[in-house]
Design an enzyme around this catalytic site. Structure first.
Site, PDB file in Angstrom:
ATOM      1  CB  THR A 163     -88.436 120.350  -1.953  1.00 19.06           C
ATOM      2  OG1 THR A 163     -87.468 121.395  -1.855  1.00 19.06           O
ATOM      3  CG2 THR A 163     -87.799 119.017  -1.615  1.00 19.06           C
ATOM      4  CG  ASN A 195    -117.199 116.735  -9.621  1.00 23.48           C
ATOM      5  OD1 ASN A 195    -117.191 117.254 -10.740  1.00 23.48           O
ATOM      6  ND2 ASN A 195    -117.509 117.412  -8.538  1.00 23.48           N
ATOM      7  CB  CYS A 219    -115.158 120.404  -3.501  1.00 27.48           C
ATOM      8  SG  CYS A 219    -114.110 119.055  -3.920  1.00 27.48           S
ATOM      9  CD  GLN A 244    -114.646 112.148  -9.064  1.00 27.49           C
ATOM     10  OE1 GLN A 244    -114.879 110.953  -8.859  1.00 27.49           O
ATOM     11  NE2 GLN A 244    -114.413 112.981  -8.075  1.00 27.49           N
ATOM     12  CG  HIS A 279    -107.589 112.628  -2.801  1.00 26.92           C
ATOM     13  ND1 HIS A 279    -108.911 112.672  -2.410  1.00 26.92           N
ATOM     14  CD2 HIS A 279    -107.367 113.762  -3.490  1.00 26.92           C
ATOM     15  CE1 HIS A 279    -109.451 113.811  -2.845  1.00 26.92           C
ATOM     16  NE2 HIS A 279    -108.533 114.488  -3.504  1.00 26.92           N
ATOM     17  CB  SER A 285    -106.698 114.203  -7.781  1.00 26.12           C
ATOM     18  OG  SER A 285    -106.637 114.249  -6.382  1.00 26.12           O
ATOM     19  CB  THR A 343    -107.210 122.036  -6.692  1.00 26.06           C
ATOM     20  OG1 THR A 343    -108.376 121.378  -6.184  1.00 26.06           O
ATOM     21  CG2 THR A 343    -107.425 123.537  -6.708  1.00 26.06           C
TER      22      THR A 343
HETATM   23  N1  PLP Z   1    -111.639 117.831 -10.456  1.00 22.69           N
HETATM   24  C1  PLP Z   1    -112.593 116.944 -10.139  1.00 22.69           C
HETATM   25  C2  PLP Z   1    -113.489 116.430 -11.217  1.00 22.69           C
HETATM   26  C3  PLP Z   1    -112.749 116.513  -8.829  1.00 22.69           C
HETATM   27  O1  PLP Z   1    -113.703 115.645  -8.517  1.00 22.69           O
HETATM   28  C4  PLP Z   1    -111.873 117.027  -7.839  1.00 22.69           C
HETATM   29  C5  PLP Z   1    -112.042 116.651  -6.415  1.00 22.69           C
HETATM   30  O2  PLP Z   1    -113.094 116.246  -5.990  1.00 22.69           O
HETATM   31  C6  PLP Z   1    -110.886 117.946  -8.225  1.00 22.69           C
HETATM   32  C7  PLP Z   1    -110.792 118.315  -9.537  1.00 22.69           C
HETATM   33  C8  PLP Z   1    -109.918 118.510  -7.214  1.00 22.69           C
HETATM   34  O3  PLP Z   1    -108.973 117.541  -6.871  1.00 22.69           O
HETATM   35  P1  PLP Z   1    -108.132 117.663  -5.496  1.00 22.69           P
HETATM   36  O4  PLP Z   1    -109.038 117.248  -4.404  1.00 22.69           O
HETATM   37  O5  PLP Z   1    -107.002 116.712  -5.685  1.00 22.69           O
HETATM   38  O6  PLP Z   1    -107.671 119.062  -5.406  1.00 22.69           O
END
Ligand code: PLP
Length: 404
Positions: free
Chosen positions: A246, A154, A334, A188, A210, A208, A75
């Site tokens: 930081t 996604n 999300c 993704q 995770h 990202s 994000t």
């Molecule tokens: N962009 C895409 C295509 C995503 O699938 C996601 C999260 O599902 C994000 C951005 C946001 O990433 P984060 O969860 O690290 O904020």
């Protein structure tokens, strides 16, 4: 519920931190906890670890270490890429091009920029979720200052033709006499697609951790040298003045270790997921009429299968699966809980009625064929069950809505 029995089919939402990554992170919580900006040897440990991590990421992206900025995730990367370039180029123009199927981390920052006087073109997609690269080129005007097109979607897993877009943008740049920065959200794509930024021809790229077995709250923004960019967060001069705050040393080390592993295992994990995904898709389409696979049949992430089921409530289906020990999503995690239908399913032209009955299954490294068979049996029972309650559901016609 017995946790060991969980069938996890929601890797597009998040992935567990793998043990190699966790081990690499551990020293930076207690032993080497120094603030990388301090001047004593303890701090130097953290500083060195961050710079090693930066080189590891740069190696995967095929870029310079100085072009890698660590931050808090996808994000933040999307927000700062778009806002950072928009602010830097405001004097040149106020037009941004993106697509109608981007993640909200892109769409909502574009909406906020519209309130600040920017004009945004949201390009349509075809029925598979594909953006036509020529549409991007045609949308460019002399006021265009940024293009942002996602690498892989996604929800439905469609992989966009980023390289073609960048080539067309370069041709436009030759004609216009200046370059238009090109950003891609590769959140993704990591772990499944090539992230070589020279090959892709992108100027900014978001990741990202995770999503590829790294820690949550950690991400990367690649910024090509020379790309006009203003920081969006102010404070100290960390990350060469591009991202104040930081540094999260453990998170940064975890991100780089996870990305390095993901790149190393990309081929084998992709092949593994692809085999399972195809069994899953064929199984669902063969067992259940009134079912449609969304996304492109071939230009799709190897781990993604996304369906809509006629006469089915997707949320009830997810709850039913959860009761059977299976974790899956309707669309993106999300937007779960949001009231409207998925903007991605609307953009590909699905009937509003159908958008409610959707299911996203996303595989990972540890997914197995037992997981897939357990899922197939459970979905079959649950869909039949829901339809039986809806007495007016049509008798099988023998032809699925579409079986790409
Ligand atoms: N962009 C895409 C295509 C995503 O699938 C996601 C999260 O599902 C994000 C951005 C946001 O990433 P984060 O969860 O690290 O904020």
């Amino acid at each position: 519920m017995d946790e060991a029995r969980l069938v996890y089919l929601d890797h597009a939402a998040t992935t567990p931190v793998c043990s190699t990554v966790l081990e690499a992170m551990m020293p930076f919580f207690q032993k080497s906890f120094g603030n990388p900006s301090s001047l004593y040897p303890l701090a130097a440990d953290s500083r060195r670890a961050i710079e090693n991590a930066r080189s590891q990421v740069a190696e995967v992206l095929n870029c310079r270490s100085s072009e890698v900025v660590f931050n808090s995730g996808g994000t933040e990367s999307d927000n700062s890429a778009i806002r950072g370039v928009a602010q830097a180029l405001r004097a040149r123009g106020n037009h941004i091009i993106t697509s109608s199927i981007e993640h909200y981390a892109v769409l909502n920052v574009c909406h906020s920029l519209e309130k600040d006087g920017f004009n945004v073109t949201y390009l349509p997609v075809d029925g598979f979720g594909l953006i036509n690269p020529s549409d991007v080129s045609r949308a460019v005007t002399e006021r265009t200052i940024l293009v942002s097109i996602m690498y892989a979607n996604n929800e439905i897993g469609t992989v966009e033709r980023i390289k073609e877009v960048s080539m067309l943008l370069r041709e436009r740049a030759d004609y216009l006499g200046y370059a238009i920065p090109f950003h891609t959200d590769a959140v993704q794509a990591a772990g499944f697609l090539d992230l070589d930024v020279q090959e892709l021809g992108v100027d900014l790229l978001s990741l990202s951790a995770h999503k590829f077995y790294g820690p949550k709250g950690c991400g990367v923004l690649y910024i090509r040298t020379g790309t006009p960019y203003e920081p969006t967060q102010f404070g100290g001069s960390q990350e060469q003045g591009r991202r104040a705050g930081t540094e999260n040393t453990a998170g940064i080390v975890g991100t780089a270790t996870a990305l390095h592993l993901a790149a190393e295992q990309r081929q084998s994990v992709s092949e593994h997921c692809l085999r399972l995904r195809d069994t899953l898709i064929q199984g669902i389409l063969a067992r259940l009429h009134g079912t449609k696979l969304n996304g492109h049949p071939t230009l799709r992430l190897p781990n993604n299968a996304h369906f809509v089921f006629e006469g089915v409530d997707g949320e009830a289906l997810i709850m039913g699966l959860a009761l059977r020990g299976i974790a899956a999503s309707t669309g993106s995690a999300c937007s779960a809980g949001s009231l409207g239908p998925s903007h991605v399913l609307e953009a590909i032209g699905l009937d509003r009625e159908l958008t409610w009955g959707n299911l996203r299954l996303s595989l990972g490294r540890d997914s197995s064929s037992e997981d897939v068979h357990q899922l197939l049996d459970a979905v079959e029972q649950l869909v039949h069950g829901q339809r039986a309650e809806e007495n007016d559901f049509p008798v099988p016609t023998g032809s699925p809505l579409a079986s790409c």
